[in-house]
Design a protein around this motif. Structure first.
Motif, PDB file in Angstrom:
ATOM      1  N   SER A   1       0.262   4.392  11.281  1.00 49.64           N
ATOM      2  CA  SER A   1      -1.173   4.177  11.386  1.00 49.64           C
ATOM      3  C   SER A   1      -1.477   2.747  11.853  1.00 49.64           C
ATOM      4  O   SER A   1      -1.563   2.478  13.047  1.00 49.64           O
ATOM      5  CB  SER A   1      -1.797   4.499  10.035  1.00 49.64           C
ATOM      6  N   ASN A   2      -1.631   1.812  10.920  1.00 49.43           N
ATOM      7  CA  ASN A   2      -1.997   0.442  11.333  1.00 49.43           C
ATOM      8  C   ASN A   2      -1.064  -0.135  12.389  1.00 49.43           C
ATOM      9  O   ASN A   2      -1.520  -0.718  13.373  1.00 49.43           O
ATOM     10  CB  ASN A   2      -2.034  -0.488  10.120  1.00 49.43           C
TER      11      ASN A   2
ATOM     12  N   LYS B   1      -8.462   4.063   4.652  1.00 48.62           N
ATOM     13  CA  LYS B   1      -7.682   4.857   3.686  1.00 48.62           C
ATOM     14  C   LYS B   1      -7.026   3.921   2.669  1.00 48.62           C
ATOM     15  O   LYS B   1      -7.025   4.208   1.472  1.00 48.62           O
ATOM     16  CB  LYS B   1      -6.633   5.651   4.477  1.00 48.62           C
ATOM     17  N   GLY B   2      -6.474   2.809   3.168  1.00 46.82           N
ATOM     18  CA  GLY B   2      -5.854   1.839   2.255  1.00 46.82           C
ATOM     19  C   GLY B   2      -6.882   1.285   1.285  1.00 46.82           C
ATOM     20  O   GLY B   2      -6.612   1.145   0.086  1.00 46.82           O
TER      21      GLY B   2
ATOM     22  N   MET C   1      -1.060   4.374   0.439  1.00 47.85           N
ATOM     23  CA  MET C   1      -2.004   5.431   0.809  1.00 47.85           C
ATOM     24  C   MET C   1      -1.512   6.173   2.039  1.00 47.85           C
ATOM     25  O   MET C   1      -2.078   7.190   2.431  1.00 47.85           O
ATOM     26  CB  MET C   1      -3.396   4.847   1.028  1.00 47.85           C
ATOM     27  N   CYS C   2      -0.498   5.619   2.688  1.00 44.87           N
ATOM     28  CA  CYS C   2       0.262   6.382   3.676  1.00 44.87           C
ATOM     29  C   CYS C   2       1.628   5.719   3.736  1.00 44.87           C
ATOM     30  O   CYS C   2       1.922   4.814   2.965  1.00 44.87           O
ATOM     31  CB  CYS C   2      -0.433   6.449   5.033  1.00 44.87           C
TER      32      CYS C   2
ATOM     33  N   CYS D   1      -6.612  -0.338   6.563  1.00 46.09           N
ATOM     34  CA  CYS D   1      -7.486   0.717   7.056  1.00 46.09           C
ATOM     35  C   CYS D   1      -8.375   1.231   5.922  1.00 46.09           C
ATOM     36  O   CYS D   1      -8.172   0.897   4.751  1.00 46.09           O
ATOM     37  CB  CYS D   1      -6.654   1.851   7.650  1.00 46.09           C
TER      38      CYS D   1
ATOM     39  N   CYS E   1       0.840  -1.203   0.000  1.00 44.37           N
ATOM     40  CA  CYS E   1       0.000   0.000   0.000  1.00 44.37           C
ATOM     41  C   CYS E   1       0.883   1.264   0.000  1.00 44.37           C
ATOM     42  O   CYS E   1       1.991   1.267   0.502  1.00 44.37           O
ATOM     43  CB  CYS E   1      -0.899  -0.002   1.231  1.00 44.37           C
TER      44      CYS E   1
ATOM     45  N   ARG F   1       3.165   1.325   4.613  1.00 47.67           N
ATOM     46  CA  ARG F   1       3.528   0.283   3.653  1.00 47.67           C
ATOM     47  C   ARG F   1       3.017  -1.097   4.060  1.00 47.67           C
ATOM     48  O   ARG F   1       3.770  -2.061   4.163  1.00 47.67           O
ATOM     49  CB  ARG F   1       5.036   0.275   3.402  1.00 47.67           C
ATOM     50  N   CYS F   2       1.713  -1.169   4.301  1.00 45.38           N
ATOM     51  CA  CYS F   2       1.073  -2.440   4.616  1.00 45.38           C
ATOM     52  C   CYS F   2       1.045  -3.337   3.379  1.00 45.38           C
ATOM     53  O   CYS F   2       0.919  -2.854   2.250  1.00 45.38           O
ATOM     54  CB  CYS F   2      -0.368  -2.196   5.066  1.00 45.38           C
TER      55      CYS F   2
HETATM   56  S1  SF4 Z   1      -2.164   2.160   7.340  1.00 46.73           S
HETATM   57 FE1  SF4 Z   1      -3.775   2.132   5.781  1.00 46.73          FE
HETATM   58  S2  SF4 Z   1      -3.182   3.641   4.252  1.00 46.73           S
HETATM   59 FE2  SF4 Z   1      -1.390   3.233   5.508  1.00 46.73          FE
HETATM   60  S3  SF4 Z   1      -0.258   1.679   4.343  1.00 46.73           S
HETATM   61 FE3  SF4 Z   1      -1.587   0.611   5.826  1.00 46.73          FE
HETATM   62  S4  SF4 Z   1      -3.515   0.160   4.726  1.00 46.73           S
HETATM   63 FE4  SF4 Z   1      -2.349   1.690   3.564  1.00 46.73          FE
END
Ligand code: SF4
Length: 957
Positions: free
Chosen positions: A200-201, A69-70, A34-35, A67, A32, A38-39
């Motif tokens: 985040s996550n 957002k992802g 989106m932030c 999340c 990912c 890097r999930c």
């Molecule tokens: S926390 Fe959400 S937006 Fe950020 S990399 Fe993980 S899934 Fe994507």
């Protein structure tokens, strides 16, 4: 070299080919974007359209969690802001109008190639290449180095370089990508200066784990935002004062004897003897033996080299030897702490003294009275065998709230000294490094320091960023900076990430020199990534007396039509993260976990539009046309694409270390060190796009001193040697700069007395608190409140506001004010107010919020958009009702004794002090957002609209 190849963790289907589920449906594993977390994500593609995004359970980063957002990455893919072909500024139009004509790739490439060729043949410094949110810094840094310009950096100068540099100069690591709280064993977790997204996550998972185990969670922050809402205790603090709080915590801990003396003596330089020799170049230096080891004093009064003292060096006292006087570094700090009382800190921080004492005692008692003991023997670098691994269950995590102040470096130094005092660095229950950290504190890598190192038609001889070890490593000629951003100059000596926010003004002012081409990749420097925004935008369009732009050429590479694109002469469209090959590498911004090193790839889930190419491929094409060394050897092109580069590039010819650490070697069975593997990306794709190698238990803790770990880290080339990494409780590097300020350093020193004074004041080898420079310069009576801004959970930088799903969650931002403050000022909920700083004024809608300390006002960051940018309707709420506080954040300090422009930056690292703005608020007669910028004509683009039932395409702006 097949290092532990058998231990490489593979997912269950790692050795099976990924097969499409049907002709029209498939699942693609990638990372990912989106932030910055890097999930690992699984992308479901149907009929070549992205239908769904979910988490990969085996991913070491997110363990299957993703999340909202992802998931909303789908809409980023189909954003109306997509750039769909190369463009050039329309003839007869001016920069900033944003009127372009689409051109073919050959036209755009040959235009920029010609500019770059001329620069490279004459003076490579006339190229300034700066990047924003990119995650391929190893590549970009290499590209600029091979071009031969010193003027490259990423966005760390305004992001969190204080956090990175403060950590690297203290412990050879830091938070986030460098290290992480051990919530598996912590009982007390303290989160400081962290908003919603760093990270985040992983942080959500950590808090859940801690709470499941009954741990206590404290948040220290001026604003009780998302994570604060989950905390057992929120400690409101006035912005820019955290360093004073940490000093007071240390005062209480040292005074009560609640500190880990053994940890300090064995693993830090707290017991090193520091000479007192005022007026000489020996003053403040650590006494060293003939072979360079630090000297310490044993309990019997004998002096001993540190490595022979086996952790018995004394922390306190005053000692003399042959007429010379020494104190252990700890004693010097202890003396300083005498005045840093809780009452002193209360005045500064607005945290009651009783709370300061209570929190300090809670930390100290938890650390000292409730050790975590793991039945895991290990051997330290002294050769001492420890039958168990003992730790202190107090963990910290901190980010930009500490960093974005002009006292941030010393604040972060104070936090790391506090953590050393508590013995919580790489011990169970405390802070844990993530591979490839720890590095030496700091790593012995810094850019070539002379102007003559940057010659026409030559690559630069050393990496362009690094960590100066003394004033002799600075990029200065006399007092003059060599870099356009003044990184590694006397004003910003330890600018480990460069100083991107200085570039436009300096290029405009031709200080220290003019440039020819400004090349920007993924950085919104004409809007939310600059301060004093309106003037910055004028500088991008300013002309000289001949009617020519002062910055002759601006080239932008981006996937989206940001505010900055409007100022470009040439635009190269980039792919999204779902359309390209990419890597999260141990070489730049790793995704490792404390349990072991990890990296990951991105692979295309769908094809990009036909005229869109990955920015890295565009840069490689330019490098090949210019025949940059390292890209073209003996007339042979080495890389045709970034996909090639990821698989084939080595850190040095024959090093066998490259971008990715997994699946190396011709057979793909080596890890860390191995021949380039031309099928490496296929192996990653089969392994669900990541690689992770768990560390054995015996290498998981005390890594700065764990001999087994240190030997292994040398073997896998994380570090050049297996020497122990002594934590810098006392920073002798900083003292060398202070000596230069005092005119006592035998090498380079500035001649300007004001520069000397600046060094002598701020380069203290032990942490101290001082007022942030802008807060000191602006009038507290006139501007009694401090303005801060934080990123919302829903948005990542400016990207969020072009995403149809995320825009529904957040599209405008009021100014949040504590009700007691608002009532005192006679201001009502929902009222339009002026907010005025020394820089200027703007309007906002006021909202009451108990979740902000009374001396602070705040709002979300990067929601507001210039009308017509990002493919949005000029009447979109982001342009009409959202506010951008960057307009009133000063980018420079008021004139003082220093010559030339002095930016509102940390005097040690150059970090932008964008949380250091004093404001006042009062009723506004104007009931709309102000200031305004002229609306851009929206581009006519194909806009794909995703509905629940499927996709439809319509024309739209
Ligand atoms: S926390 Fe959400 S937006 Fe950020 S990399 Fe993980 S899934 Fe994507």
């Amino acid at each position: 070299m097949a290092v532990d190849a058998e231990k490489v963790q593979r997912t269950p289907d790692a050795d099976q080919e990924t097969k499409p589920e049907s002709a029209s449906s498939r699942k693609v594993h990638t990372t990912c974007y989106m932030c910055a977390c890097r999930c690992g994500i699984e992308v479901t593609v149907e009929n070549e359209r992205i239908r769904f995004i979910s988490g990969i359970p085996e991913s070491p980063v997110n363990q299957g969690v993703w999340c909202a957002k992802g998931g909303a990455g789908i809409m980023t893919q189909y954003s109306p802001a997509r750039l769909t072909s190369p463009m050039m500024r329309a003839p007869g139009t001016e920069r900033g109008q944003g009127e372009f004509v689409p051109v073919d790739w050959e036209t755009a490439l040959s235009t920029v190639e010609e500019w770059l060729r001329d620069i490279r043949q004459t003076d490579p410094s006339r190229l300034a290449y700066f990047t924003g949110r990119d995650q391929m810094q190893a590549f970009n840094g290499y590209w600029a180095k091979q071009f031969g310009s010193p003027n490259w950096a990423a966005h760390g100068g305004f992001c969190s370089v204080n956090m990175a540099a403060g950590g690297m100069y203290s412990i050879g690591g830091s938070f986030w990508e460098f290290g992480w709280p051990d919530v598996e064993h912590a009982r007390l977790f303290i989160l400081i200066g962290v908003a919603e997204d760093h990270p985040s996550n992983p942080l959500k998972l950590a808090i859940a784990k801690l709470k499941d185990r009954g741990g206590r969670f404290i948040v220290i922050n001026p604003v009780r935002s998302g994570y604060g809402a989950l905390a057992d205790e929120w400690v409101p603090i006035h912005p820019g004062t955290d360093g004073a709080l940490f000093m007071a915590f240390m005062q209480v801990l040292v005074q009560r004897g609640l500190y880990d003396a053994e940890f300090l003596r064995r693993y830090t330089n707290a017991a090193a003897l520091v000479e007192e020799a005022p007026g000489t170049e020996r003053d403040g230096r650590i006494w060293r033996s003939d072979d360079g080891d630090m000297m310490t004093v044993l309990p019997n009064g004998e002096f001993s080299p540190f490595r022979k003292a086996d952790g018995k060096g004394q922390l306190e006292g005053v000692y003399t030897f042959q007429g010379r006087t020494f104190r252990p570094a700890f004693q010097i700090l202890k003396d300083r702490l005498e005045t840093c009382t809780p009452a002193w800190a209360e005045e500064i921080t607005h945290v009651p003294r009783k709370t300061i004492v209570r929190l300090a005692l809670e930390m100290g008692k938890m650390a000292m009275n409730h050790p975590v003991v793991l039945q895991q023997p290990w051997t330290d670098f002294y050769g001492t065998r420890h039958p168990e691994t003992t730790g202190r269950p107090v963990a910290f995590h901190a980010m930009r709230g500490l960093a974005a102040h002009t006292n941030g470096f010393q604040t972060i130094r104070a936090l790391f000294d506090l953590m050393m005092i508590l013995g919580t660095i790489d011990t169970p229950g405390g802070f844990l490094y993530k591979s490839p950290y720890p590095k030496p504190a700091p790593p012995p890598v810094s850019p070539a320091p002379n102007r003559s190192d940057y010659q026409p038609n030559q690559a630069a001889p050393q990496p362009l960023l690094g960590y100066p070890l003394s004033p002799d490593d600075l990029l200065v000629e006399e007092d003059e900076p060599i870099r356009i951003d003044e990184a590694y100059s006397w004003k910003y000596p330890l600018a480990a990430h460069g100083v991107i926010q200085n570039v436009i003004r300096n290029a405009h002012d031709e200080q220290p020199y003019g440039i020819d081409t400004l090349m920007i990749y993924m950085a919104n420097i004409a809007w939310n990534s600059s301060w004093n925004t309106l003037e910055t935008r004028k500088m991008l369009t300013a002309k000289d007396e001949n009617g020519n732009y002062k910055i002759p050429h601006v080239v932008v590479l981006d996937a989206y039509d940001s505010e900055t694109v409007a100022f470009a002469d040439v635009v190269f469209p980039d792919t999204t993260y779902l359309e390209r090959w990419d890597a999260a590498s141990l070489q730049d911004r790793p995704i490792s976990e404390p349990d072991g090193p990890a990296d990951s790839i991105r692979q295309p889930a769908v094809e990009p539009p036909k005229d869109v190419h990955p920015a890295a491929d565009t840069l490689i094409e330019l490098a090949n046309r210019l025949e940059l060394p390292g890209f073209v050897e003996n007339g042979t092109v080495r890389y045709h694409s970034y996909k090639d580069f990821i698989q084939l590039w080595e850190t040095a010819p024959g090093s066998k270390v490259g971008i990715l650490a997994g699946f190396r070697g011709r057979d793909g069975r080596s890890a860390f060190v191995g021949e380039p593997n031309p099928r490496q990306l296929e192996a990653y794709a089969r392994n669900k796009a990541f690689w992770f190698q768990p560390l054995p238990q015996s290498r998981k803790y005390y890594r700065m001193a764990n001999q087994e770990y240190l030997n292994w880290a040398r073997d896998v080339k994380f570090n050049a040697t297996n020497d122990p990494i002594i934590l810098n409780f006392y920073s002798e590097v900083l003292q060398t700069f202070r000596l230069a300020g005092q005119g006592l350093w035998p090498g380079k020193k500035p001649s300007d007395p004001a520069l000397r004074k600046r060094l002598a004041t701020y380069f203290d080898p032990l942490p101290f608190w001082h007022q942030p420079l802008e807060l000191e310069a602006s009038n507290r009576e006139e501007y009694p409140l401090v303005l801060i801004t934080q990123r919302p959970m829903t948005h990542y930088h400016s990207w969020g506001s072009q995403n149809a799903w995320l825009r529904q969650l957040l599209h405008e931002n009021p100014l949040f004010v504590n009700p007691s403050t608002a009532e005192r000022l006679g201001l009502k909920e929902g009222q339009w107010v002026w907010m005025e700083s020394r820089q200027g004024k703007m309007t906002a809608v006021l909202r009451y919020s108990d979740a902000v300390e009374p001396g602070t006002v705040w709002t979300w960051n990067a929601v507001a958009k210039a009308p017509g940018a990002w493919g949005l309707d000029p009447n979109a709420p982001e342009s009409q009702r959202a506010i951008l506080v960057n307009h009133i954040i000063p980018d420079t300090l008021p004139p003082g004794k220093l010559q030339g422009t002095v930016f509102n930056n940390d005097p040690i690292t150059g970090q932008a002090g964008w949380y250091d703005t004093r404001v006042r608020i009062y009723p506004s007669e104007l009931h709309e957002v102000w200031p305004k910028v002229a609306a851009r004509k929206p581009r006519q683009v194909e806009m794909t609209q995703l509905t629940y039932f499927g996709y439809s395409t319509r024309k739209g702006g």
